[in-house]
Write a protein that holds these residues in place. Structure first.
Motif, PDB file in Angstrom:
ATOM      1  N   GLY A 269       0.811  -1.202   0.000  1.00 57.75           N
ATOM      2  CA  GLY A 269       0.000   0.000   0.000  1.00 57.75           C
ATOM      3  C   GLY A 269       0.852   1.263   0.000  1.00 57.75           C
ATOM      4  N   ASP A 273       0.906   4.113  -2.917  1.00 59.85           N
ATOM      5  CA  ASP A 273       0.639   5.533  -2.646  1.00 59.85           C
ATOM      6  C   ASP A 273       1.798   6.412  -3.103  1.00 59.85           C
ATOM      7  OD1 ASP A 273      -1.806   4.971  -1.579  1.00 59.85           O
ATOM      8  OD2 ASP A 273      -1.101   4.877   0.487  1.00 59.85           O
ATOM      9  N   GLN A 360      -5.460   2.747  -6.197  1.00 63.93           N
ATOM     10  CA  GLN A 360      -5.513   3.379  -4.872  1.00 63.93           C
ATOM     11  C   GLN A 360      -6.927   3.358  -4.314  1.00 63.93           C
ATOM     12  OE1 GLN A 360      -3.340   7.245  -5.610  1.00 63.93           O
ATOM     13  NE2 GLN A 360      -2.683   6.830  -3.524  1.00 63.93           N
ATOM     14  N   LEU A 361      -7.901   3.620  -5.185  1.00 58.84           N
ATOM     15  CA  LEU A 361      -9.291   3.628  -4.745  1.00 58.84           C
ATOM     16  C   LEU A 361      -9.704   2.244  -4.237  1.00 58.84           C
ATOM     17  CD1 LEU A 361     -11.948   5.273  -4.630  1.00 58.84           C
ATOM     18  CD2 LEU A 361     -12.455   4.408  -6.918  1.00 58.84           C
ATOM     19  N   LYS A 363      -7.711  -0.014  -3.035  1.00 60.76           N
ATOM     20  CA  LYS A 363      -6.987  -0.250  -1.784  1.00 60.76           C
ATOM     21  C   LYS A 363      -7.646   0.476  -0.619  1.00 60.76           C
ATOM     22  CE  LYS A 363      -4.125   2.258  -0.089  1.00 60.76           C
ATOM     23  NZ  LYS A 363      -3.105   3.217   0.360  1.00 60.76           N
ATOM     24  N   SER A 364      -8.108   1.703  -0.876  1.00 61.15           N
ATOM     25  CA  SER A 364      -8.712   2.508   0.194  1.00 61.15           C
ATOM     26  C   SER A 364     -10.018   1.912   0.692  1.00 61.15           C
ATOM     27  CB  SER A 364      -8.953   3.939  -0.307  1.00 61.15           C
ATOM     28  OG  SER A 364      -7.737   4.547  -0.689  1.00 61.15           O
TER      29      SER A 364
END
Length: 500
Positions: A269, A273, A360-361, A363-364
């Motif tokens: 992660g 990022d 990223q989305l 993962k979030s």
């Protein structure tokens, strides 16, 4: 006059757009590509020429042919480049329609003795700077918008009869810069056509049409909103990079040794990022570079490359001879081409930025019991998915190799001069077939097979295509679906147990 009408109709709009610094009611004339796209510069024709080399070099078969010891124009190489004069001034060629007998008596009035071809005494038709004392380059031929129709046609005849295109012509480019006068934004259109000589004996044609906004912020409401959003994005990006830098510092502080900061990179992660923010930062740099290039762009609306028009129209020889203004003209056109290339590079970085933002989305939302269902399913099936991709990739690679062997000589998509066949087939045929975007009809007849047995090429093509579809689509894709469904069921069961 036409020029005055042009100025009256669209001159005010040009004055509002600072990419052009002046408007003269007497120039330029109103010329269109297709209405309402008015031509500003061009067409400009240039070429890169190759050196003649010994055909014997590097070719075992040619080493047995003694007559290939001399330089031969058919044996030029891609890396070679010539700037020597060539061709003939067609106004001195009695076989040309542009021939003027009176020119023979005035040869040295138009040409220096060093500009004559040894042996024949005829003047060269084309030089690297086209008689501009080093100002021009790449053998430029320019159709000015102020040319009348007969002069433009005569220029074409000079090219054909003077042999502008010959065996040493490696690359030809035709560039035109236009503006859509009916649009308030007045985006600049860069039109390029390119012809490149193929070593197999053919010609490769390509073209591009690119729109370039040479005024990023013109004071309109939408541009003001965009500017505010860009500033907010940059502020957020600076904050997120600072946050990642602090996490990197904490990882170094909490772990002993000089390489304690490497603990930060143990988390996928964190790597995702940091990569996203760095790519976004580089995208911002590309945007700023593009804006600075726009600020440095100060072209004139017209470049008088032919000098005095009245005197030029009376000339009977050396019609294509330019003033020093050709240097500024070519530099301006190259500036617009560079802007178009910068815009393409910027869009590529934006694409990379958005794609990594999607990851990223995902993962979030991993923490969320419902929104994280997709990422948890993929994580659960991770090991099996890796083996599936290895197997499917191997199958696609083998069929891509087979496709190159069978169809590279007859069908497109199995290799070009610039792209290896296996790579093009792997990313084209292998993936497009699975997406239902490739049909057997796109595969041309395999050379030579029908000579062995009539109709054999058709059957081999069908076996090639449908065997790949049977293995990859019906078997492998169903296996992929089974892997994902099994992982999904396991994740759903875990969620139900957790809710109890």
């Amino acid at each position: 006059s036409v020029a005055s009408t042009r100025c009256a109709e669209c001159g005010a709009t040009f004055e509002k757009r600072p990419q052009f610094s002046a408007i003269d009611p007497d120039e330029p004339r109103d010329r269109y590509m297709t209405r309402p796209n008015v031509i500003i510069y061009g067409p400009l024709l240039t070429q890169r020429r190759a050196d003649g080399r010994r055909c014997r070099d590097g070719k075992p078969y040619n080493s047995k042919l003694t007559y290939l010891d001399e330089p031969n124009p058919q044996c030029h190489y891609k890396s070679s480049r010539s700037r020597e004069p060539f061709g003939v001034d067609a106004t001195f060629d009695s076989a040309s329609e542009t021939y003027r007998a009176s020119n023979e008596d005035n040869l040295y009035r138009f040409y220096d003795p060093l500009e004559l071809e040894p042996g024949t005494g005829r003047p060269y038709g084309f030089s690297d700077d086209m008689g501009s004392d080093g100002a021009g380059h790449d053998y430029p031929i320019y159709w000015d918008v102020n040319m009348n129709n007969s002069r433009a046609v005569e220029l074409v005849k000079l090219l054909v009869d003077g042999e502008y295109f010959d065996d040493l012509t490696a690359v030809v480019r035709l560039t035109t810069i236009a503006v859509n006068r009916d649009q308030p934004e007045q985006l600049v259109t860069v039109v390029q056509m390119r012809v490149q000589q193929d070593f197999s004996g053919g010609l490769e044609f390509s073209y591009s049409i690119q729109l370039v906004d040479t005024v990023a912020y013109d004071g309109g409401a939408l541009d003001s909103i965009r500017l505010v959003l860009e500033i907010l994005f940059l502020a957020q990006l600076v904050y997120m990079i600072s946050h990642e830098a602090y996490e990197l510092y904490c990882a170094h502080r909490d772990n002993d040794g000089p390489y304690g900061f490497l603990a930060y990179f143990r988390s996928p992660g964190n790597v995702l990022d940091l990569s996203s923010y760095l790519i976004a930062l580089f995208t911002v740099f590309r945007r700023v570079r593009y804006l600075r290039s726009i600020q440095d762009l100060h072209p004139e609306l017209h470049y008088d490359v032919y000098g005095d028009w009245a005197a030029w129209n009376r000339r009977t020889a050396r019609i294509v001879q330019y003033t020093a203004a050709i240097e500024d003209l070519q530099a301006t056109i190259e500036d617009f081409e560079a802007l178009a290339k910068q815009l393409i590079v910027y869009k590529i970085w934006v694409m990379a930025c958005i794609i990594i933002m999607v990851f990223q989305l995902l993962k979030s939302f991993h923490f969320h019991p419902k929104l994280g269902l997709v990422t948890r399913t993929v994580t659960k099936a991770g090991g099996s998915l890796i083996f599936w991709f290895v197997l499917q990739g191997s199958i696609a690679l083998l069929y891509s190799l087979l496709g190159v062997l069978l169809f590279s000589q007859s069908s497109t998509g199995f290799g070009t001069r610039s792209t290896p066949g296996i790579l093009q087939a792997f990313t084209g045929f292998a993936f497009l077939s699975l997406a239902g975007m490739y049909a057997p009809s796109e595969l041309e007849e395999i050379p030579g097979l029908n000579d062995v047995l009539d109709g054999l090429s058709f059957y081999v093509t069908q076996v090639f295509f449908w065997s790949y579809m049977m293995i990859s689509f019906f078997i492998m894709f169903n296996a992929l679906l089974a892997i994902i469904v099994a992982a999904y069921e396991d994740v759903a069961d875990e969620m139900r147990r957790a809710e109890r």
